[in-house]
Design a protein around this motif. Structure first.
Motif, PDB file in Angstrom:
ATOM      1  N   GLY A 132       0.835  -1.200   0.000  1.00 52.10           N
ATOM      2  CA  GLY A 132       0.000   0.000   0.000  1.00 52.10           C
ATOM      3  C   GLY A 132       0.864   1.242   0.000  1.00 52.10           C
ATOM      4  N   ARG A 133       0.304   2.343  -0.472  1.00 50.64           N
ATOM      5  CA  ARG A 133       1.043   3.603  -0.489  1.00 50.64           C
ATOM      6  C   ARG A 133       0.075   4.764  -0.306  1.00 50.64           C
ATOM      7  NH1 ARG A 133       4.732   3.703  -4.068  1.00 50.64           N
ATOM      8  NH2 ARG A 133       4.633   1.487  -4.571  1.00 50.64           N
ATOM      9  N   THR A 134       0.594   5.869   0.182  1.00 48.86           N
ATOM     10  CA  THR A 134      -0.206   7.068   0.369  1.00 48.86           C
ATOM     11  C   THR A 134       0.372   8.201  -0.469  1.00 48.86           C
ATOM     12  OG1 THR A 134       1.120   7.780   2.266  1.00 48.86           O
ATOM     13  CG2 THR A 134      -0.815   6.407   2.730  1.00 48.86           C
ATOM     14  N   ALA A 135      -0.430   9.245  -0.632  1.00 53.00           N
ATOM     15  CA  ALA A 135      -0.010  10.364  -1.477  1.00 53.00           C
ATOM     16  C   ALA A 135       1.197  11.104  -0.921  1.00 53.00           C
ATOM     17  CB  ALA A 135      -1.176  11.340  -1.662  1.00 53.00           C
ATOM     18  N   ASP A 136       1.415  11.027   0.400  1.00 53.42           N
ATOM     19  CA  ASP A 136       2.543  11.753   0.998  1.00 53.42           C
ATOM     20  C   ASP A 136       3.850  10.977   0.946  1.00 53.42           C
ATOM     21  OD1 ASP A 136       2.245   9.833   2.932  1.00 53.42           O
ATOM     22  OD2 ASP A 136       1.536  11.195   4.499  1.00 53.42           O
ATOM     23  N   GLY A 137       3.868   9.792   0.304  1.00 49.31           N
ATOM     24  CA  GLY A 137       5.102   9.059   0.092  1.00 49.31           C
ATOM     25  C   GLY A 137       5.329   7.867   0.990  1.00 49.31           C
ATOM     26  N   ARG A 138       4.408   7.583   1.886  1.00 49.50           N
ATOM     27  CA  ARG A 138       4.547   6.390   2.727  1.00 49.50           C
ATOM     28  C   ARG A 138       4.231   5.137   1.905  1.00 49.50           C
ATOM     29  NH1 ARG A 138       0.473   7.595   7.307  1.00 49.50           N
ATOM     30  NH2 ARG A 138      -0.433   8.859   5.630  1.00 49.50           N
ATOM     31  N   VAL A 139       5.030   4.091   2.127  1.00 50.15           N
ATOM     32  CA  VAL A 139       4.867   2.839   1.372  1.00 50.15           C
ATOM     33  C   VAL A 139       5.005   1.675   2.346  1.00 50.15           C
ATOM     34  CG1 VAL A 139       5.728   1.399  -0.511  1.00 50.15           C
ATOM     35  CG2 VAL A 139       5.857   3.891  -0.693  1.00 50.15           C
ATOM     36  N   LEU A 140       4.130   0.689   2.208  1.00 48.22           N
ATOM     37  CA  LEU A 140       4.133  -0.469   3.100  1.00 48.22           C
ATOM     38  C   LEU A 140       4.081  -1.761   2.308  1.00 48.22           C
ATOM     39  CD1 LEU A 140       3.790  -1.648   6.050  1.00 48.22           C
ATOM     40  CD2 LEU A 140       1.317  -1.571   5.598  1.00 48.22           C
ATOM     41  N   ALA A 141       4.882  -2.739   2.729  1.00 50.26           N
ATOM     42  CA  ALA A 141       4.757  -4.119   2.245  1.00 50.26           C
ATOM     43  C   ALA A 141       4.579  -4.992   3.481  1.00 50.26           C
ATOM     44  CB  ALA A 141       6.004  -4.542   1.473  1.00 50.26           C
ATOM     45  N   ILE A 142       3.598  -5.915   3.432  1.00 51.85           N
ATOM     46  CA  ILE A 142       3.273  -6.694   4.621  1.00 51.85           C
ATOM     47  C   ILE A 142       2.643  -8.026   4.230  1.00 51.85           C
ATOM     48  CG2 ILE A 142       0.954  -5.683   4.863  1.00 51.85           C
ATOM     49  CD1 ILE A 142       1.448  -5.681   7.932  1.00 51.85           C
ATOM     50  N   GLY A 143       2.785  -9.019   5.092  1.00 52.58           N
ATOM     51  CA  GLY A 143       2.177 -10.326   4.852  1.00 52.58           C
ATOM     52  C   GLY A 143       2.493 -11.248   6.010  1.00 52.58           C
ATOM     53  N   SER A 144       2.008 -12.486   5.908  1.00 54.70           N
ATOM     54  CA  SER A 144       2.187 -13.422   7.019  1.00 54.70           C
ATOM     55  C   SER A 144       1.948 -14.849   6.564  1.00 54.70           C
ATOM     56  CB  SER A 144       1.180 -13.084   8.131  1.00 54.70           C
ATOM     57  OG  SER A 144       1.305 -13.991   9.218  1.00 54.70           O
ATOM     58  N   PRO A 145       2.596 -15.832   7.200  1.00 52.96           N
ATOM     59  CA  PRO A 145       2.136 -17.212   7.140  1.00 52.96           C
ATOM     60  C   PRO A 145       1.049 -17.395   8.200  1.00 52.96           C
ATOM     61  CG  PRO A 145       4.125 -17.106   8.418  1.00 52.96           C
ATOM     62  CD  PRO A 145       3.856 -15.705   7.945  1.00 52.96           C
ATOM     63  N   GLY A 146       0.444 -18.593   8.263  1.00 50.16           N
ATOM     64  CA  GLY A 146      -0.515 -18.835   9.333  1.00 50.16           C
ATOM     65  C   GLY A 146      -1.851 -19.410   8.920  1.00 50.16           C
ATOM     66  N   ALA A 147      -1.947 -20.041   7.739  1.00 49.10           N
ATOM     67  CA  ALA A 147      -3.189 -20.695   7.307  1.00 49.10           C
ATOM     68  C   ALA A 147      -4.347 -19.699   7.359  1.00 49.10           C
ATOM     69  CB  ALA A 147      -3.453 -21.941   8.146  1.00 49.10           C
ATOM     70  N   ASP A 148      -5.490 -20.101   7.943  1.00 43.59           N
ATOM     71  CA  ASP A 148      -6.646 -19.209   7.908  1.00 43.59           C
ATOM     72  C   ASP A 148      -6.519 -18.042   8.881  1.00 43.59           C
ATOM     73  OD1 ASP A 148      -6.896 -20.770  10.178  1.00 43.59           O
ATOM     74  OD2 ASP A 148      -9.015 -21.248   9.862  1.00 43.59           O
ATOM     75  N   ARG A 149      -5.437 -18.004   9.679  1.00 44.80           N
ATOM     76  CA  ARG A 149      -5.206 -16.843  10.534  1.00 44.80           C
ATOM     77  C   ARG A 149      -4.453 -15.733   9.816  1.00 44.80           C
ATOM     78  NH1 ARG A 149      -4.710 -21.915  11.668  1.00 44.80           N
ATOM     79  NH2 ARG A 149      -2.638 -21.779  12.555  1.00 44.80           N
ATOM     80  N   ILE A 150      -4.039 -15.963   8.569  1.00 42.77           N
ATOM     81  CA  ILE A 150      -3.320 -14.921   7.830  1.00 42.77           C
ATOM     82  C   ILE A 150      -4.169 -13.664   7.701  1.00 42.77           C
ATOM     83  CG2 ILE A 150      -2.435 -14.277   5.556  1.00 42.77           C
ATOM     84  CD1 ILE A 150      -1.405 -17.133   5.249  1.00 42.77           C
TER      85      ILE A 150
END
Length: 248
Positions: A132-150
């Motif tokens: 995800g990213r915002t107009a002010d320049g912040r950028v995020l990458a995120i994720g997880s393992p964990g089956a249906d708890r992801i």
């Protein structure tokens, strides 16, 4: 099931109650997840015996084969990759060491029955790598393992960060809950120890189970973040093995 359990007793030699417990848990869980849902018990039984004869209890499926990597750079590029071997197909791509998955054989992704999907059907997946990213320049990458708890883990971490302005590590460390449904369809709340969660569960009247603090049941979120000024940050989940690095 008896043949498999006796075979494992024989492989271990002298055994204690901890061995009896571990063998029963592994074999009977396999029965619950696979044999009790199989339309061809004879074939499933022979497949099980062959697998265990070759590999011991390691031949039984487990679901610990999902990994996630998040990365961002100072220019605002972001990548989130989640990869899973599922329960493992027992095969690797020659010369690469890459494990092939067996999503067609994962009961929780095949509620209509194992191997019932027509060729070419897109498979369900719990994996949810996110950027995800915002107009002010912040950028995020995120994720997880964990089956249906992801999905529920990411919902809560992103909610903390995006709605409550928590810093990345605090959002990942915060207590989590996950709603599952038992065989009767009733909701059961799995949760980490937290007074606020306990009060909400009690008020809602749901059955629940407290997993203590920072349980691996609730995933292993990994995230990388670029602040609006270009500064980089990374955070890993103490619930599972994690490694982070910021290279400047």
């Amino acid at each position: 099931m008896l043949a498999v359990m006796l075979g494992e007793l024989g492989r271990r030699g002298r055994v204690g109650w901890d061995d009896v417990l571990a063998i029963q848990e592994a074999v009977l869980r396999y029965r619950l997840d696979v044999h009790d849902r199989s339309s061809d018990l004879d074939a499933a039984g022979h497949e099980l015996l062959l697998s265990v004869d070759r590999h011991g209890l390691a031949g039984l499926p487990t679901s610990a084969s999902t990994a996630h990597v998040s990365a961002v750079d100072a220019d605002g590029n972001a990548c989130a990759v989640t990869m899973s071997a599922g329960y493992g197909a027992g095969l690797t791509v020659p010369g690469t060491g890459m494990l092939l998955n067996n999503a067609l054989g994962e009961p929780e992704l095949n509620r209509l029955g194992l191997h019932r999907l027509a060729p070419g059907t897109r498979l369900a997946s719990n994996m949810a790598p996110t950027t995800g990213r915002t107009a002010d320049g912040r950028v995020l990458a995120i994720g997880s393992p964990g089956a249906d708890r992801i999905t529920t883990a990411l919902m809560q971490v992103l909610g903390q960060g995006c709605l409550h302005d928590a810093d990345l590590q605090h959002a990942i460390d915060a207590p989590r809950l996950h709603v599952r449904f038992d065989d009767s369809g009733a909701a059961v709340v799995e949760h980490e120890s937290d007074p606020g969660i306990a009060a909400a569960v009690a008020a809602a009247g749901y059955a629940s189970r407290d997993h203590g603090e920072l349980s691996m049941y609730f995933g292993g979120v990994g995230a990388a973040f670029r602040h609006e000024d270009g500064a980089l940050e990374a955070a890993g989940d103490p619930r599972r093995e994690a490694a982070v690095a910021v290279v400047g």
